[in-house]
Design a protein around this motif. Structure first.
Motif: not given
Length: 599
Positions: A24-30, A202-211
């Motif tokens: 979702a994060g990648r598509l939103a940035s594209y 900080r934890r490097s998770d998908a929620a904070h770093n993509y979304l």
């Protein structure tokens, strides 16, 4: 019962775990104009201490945790009639927000073995590099240096892990390597790096770093506390989903179903447990499973829910010297340690707050002598699968600085031996079923230790790791309650010790009765590694496949699955790295399908 129909989106994600956040994060940035909806049964994780502070791992394993789902398996004789419990992420970001953050990557051959067009390692390595910022060493050809996910050494160095490496490279006679995550190296000791931001701690998770970093884009929405029941299919085309408020995330809320429609695509991304259930409730699956639940079959896909796989894990606790630094005081919640560590973490991102307690490991392969000791039961598996694949490890051995069983053990310092096998033969299944009163329940068979060869490397690993730990300078004996119960008078007796044995001390000699005690211990205590996968496998339909190479569900248009459930074969790694990779590949596939530039 009322039924609310909500406004349309272009793409709906049924599930908001690791892979969904990436896609979702990648598509939103594209294409920021895409109207994207993520429905997640768990709650938001944005800037919550329990998720962003690495030391808080144990909170997600507590019986009262709501950030994970406790999936209860069917009792099995191979686990001495235990009903195994397998945890899975249940929050925005899924496993990436609750896992141990350890950085491992599968060998390149794992992806080549899938035999799926477009998923060969040569096509995936650029995506592996794209997703990470490898803060540990510069200029490594298979690593990335400007991606969203950070990889570092964590908040501070733990000397116990150096001890493990030192004994491993001398007594265990294996070499040291700077990098066993280069997609080919194994059977060497190394420091174990983490998915932790080296600057912020900080934890490097998908929620904070993509979304969450795209909060400015109002076209991407995340609705937490929403449990997807099924995909709405009209004329063999996915057009939306039906969902309810989740009673765990939001107790007392209205449970009436709601519907939301997708004009372009529905992506099922609820993991190895959730995704097959959503498909089956949608009428996609095996006839027998759907019939017993009173669901009309729309597509006959008997592979849905089959091919369940995991890794087989043991934690074994040892006593550690009083002066060594471990995570124990922090995990016990000692106020002075917590206050001091938090102050440093807020200041510069360092201290034990930015630690997971795991700093060293080996991706282990047995040598000829060890294979002989392991005996005949493992030989066919070794010859058929491992012998001619030198990049595939049999298991990971690791040392942990501390023991997370803080409410059970007396307050002192501990260290933990962990070992888990990477390619067990046994497989299980995950299906929906009904209760006696007509409700829904999960029919989950783990398959753990069903194949006789699977327990052999575990039995060996216990002995080898015990010898390594006995030689570590900080060793002060075994926590007997966490070890096999050996017969009275056995040379393998477990208990407190004044210090380590010499490096050249003889190994413990185990009798046949001792070996039986070790095997019983493993059947009594072996657990999940939280690496569930495979239940919507990316295989040919005739081979019990569920999705094709472009993640399309067979027999339905505009419907894809993107998460660890699509993995056709097991992978020799902690699976966060693979979940991220599947997300990057899925985002590329969907962008191509929609004619969106994803360069």
């Amino acid at each position: 019962m009322s039924h609310q129909i909500l406004s349309d989106f272009d793409i709906i994600f049924a599930g908001g775990g690791t892979t969904a956040c990436v896609v979702a994060g990648r598509l939103a940035s594209y294409d920021p104009s895409l109207r994207i909806l993520i429905l997640e049964a768990g709650q938001h994780t944005l800037n919550k201490d329990a998720h962003v502070q690495p030391w808080q791992i144990p909170t997600h394993q507590a019986p009262t945790s709501t950030s994970v789902t406790f999936n209860i398996g069917n009792p099995t004789p191979h686990l001495n009639d235990r009903a195994p419990v397998v945890l899975s992420g249940r929050c925005v970001g899924g496993g990436s927000c609750v896992n141990f953050m350890v950085y491992t990557r599968a060998p390149a051959s794992d992806f080549d073995d899938w035999g799926v067009d477009g998923w060969e390692s040569k096509n995936l390595i650029p995506l592996m590099k794209k997703l990470e910022t490898y803060e540990v060493q510069p200029d490594r050809p298979t690593h990335g240096y400007d991606g969203p996910i950070k990889v570092s050494t964590g908040g501070c160095k733990l000397s116990l892990c150096d001890e493990f490496i030192q004994v491993g490279t001398t007594y265990h006679k294996r070499q040291y390597a700077d990098d066993t995550n280069d997609l080919e190296t194994c059977n060497t000791y190394m420091s174990w790096y983490s998915y932790i931001d080296g600057t912020t701690g900080r934890r490097s998770d998908a929620a904070h770093n993509y979304l969450y970093n795209q909060a400015h884009n109002l076209n991407i929405q995340v609705w937490d506390g929403k449990r997807v029941k099924r995909v709405i299919v009209e004329n063999k085309r996915a057009v939306g989903v039906e969902f309810t408020s989740d009673p765990i995330s939001f107790p007392g809320t209205d449970q009436s179903p709601s519907t939301v429609r997708a004009s372009k695509l529905v992506v099922v991304s609820a993991g190895a447990f959730g995704s097959p259930g959503i498909l089956e409730r949608s009428g996609i699956g095996a006839e027998a499973v759907l019939k017993r639940c009173g669901i009309e079959q729309l597509v006959n896909l008997p592979g849905v829910g089959e091919n369940y796989q995991d890794h087989n894990l043991l934690y074994v606790p040892y006593l550690a010297a009083d002066e060594v630094v471990t995570m124990d005081a922090l995990w016990r919640g000692e106020e002075s340690i917590l206050r001091e560590s938090l102050a440093q973490w807020y200041s510069n991102g360092k201290s034990l707050i930015a630690q997971n307690g795991l700093d060293s490991k080996i991706k282990w392969r047995p040598d000829d002598e060890e294979l002989k000791v392991m005996g005949s039961a493992f030989q066919p598996r070794w010859k058929e699968f491992f012998r001619d694949r030198p990049d595939k490890a049999v298991a990971i051995f690791a040392a942990g600085a501390g023991c997370s069983l803080r409410n059970i053990l007396p307050p002192r310092n501990y260290m933990t031996a962990s070992y888990y096998t990477l390619y067990p033969v046994s497989v299980g299944s995950v299906h929906i079923n009904t209760t006696e009163n007509g409700g829904e329940r999960m029919d989950f068979t783990t398959g753990f230790l069903d194949d006789p060869s699977d327990i052999v490397p575990l039995n060996f690993a216990y002995k080898k790791l015990r010898e390594i730990f006995r030689r570590m300078p900080s060793y002060r004996g075994e926590v007997s309650a966490g070890h096999p119960i050996f017969p009275e008078g056995s040379a393998a007796f477990c208990g407190e010790a004044s210090g380590p044995v010499e490096l050249n001390a003889p190994d413990i000699v185990y009798t046949a009765e001792d070996d039986e005690a070790i095997a019983k211990f493993h059947r009594d205590h072996m657990q999940t590694t939280w690496h569930s996968l495979g239940t919507c496998a990316m295989k040919p339909e005739a081979d019990q496949g569920v999705v094709d190479a472009r993640l399309n569900v067979y027999g339905v248009s505009n419907l894809k699955v993107a998460d660890m459930s699509i993995t056709p074969l097991n992978v020799g790694t902690n699976t966060y790295s693979t979940a991220l990779l599947i997300g990057e590949r899925a985002a590329m596939i969907i962008a191509e399908d929609l004619g969106i530039d994803c360069i």
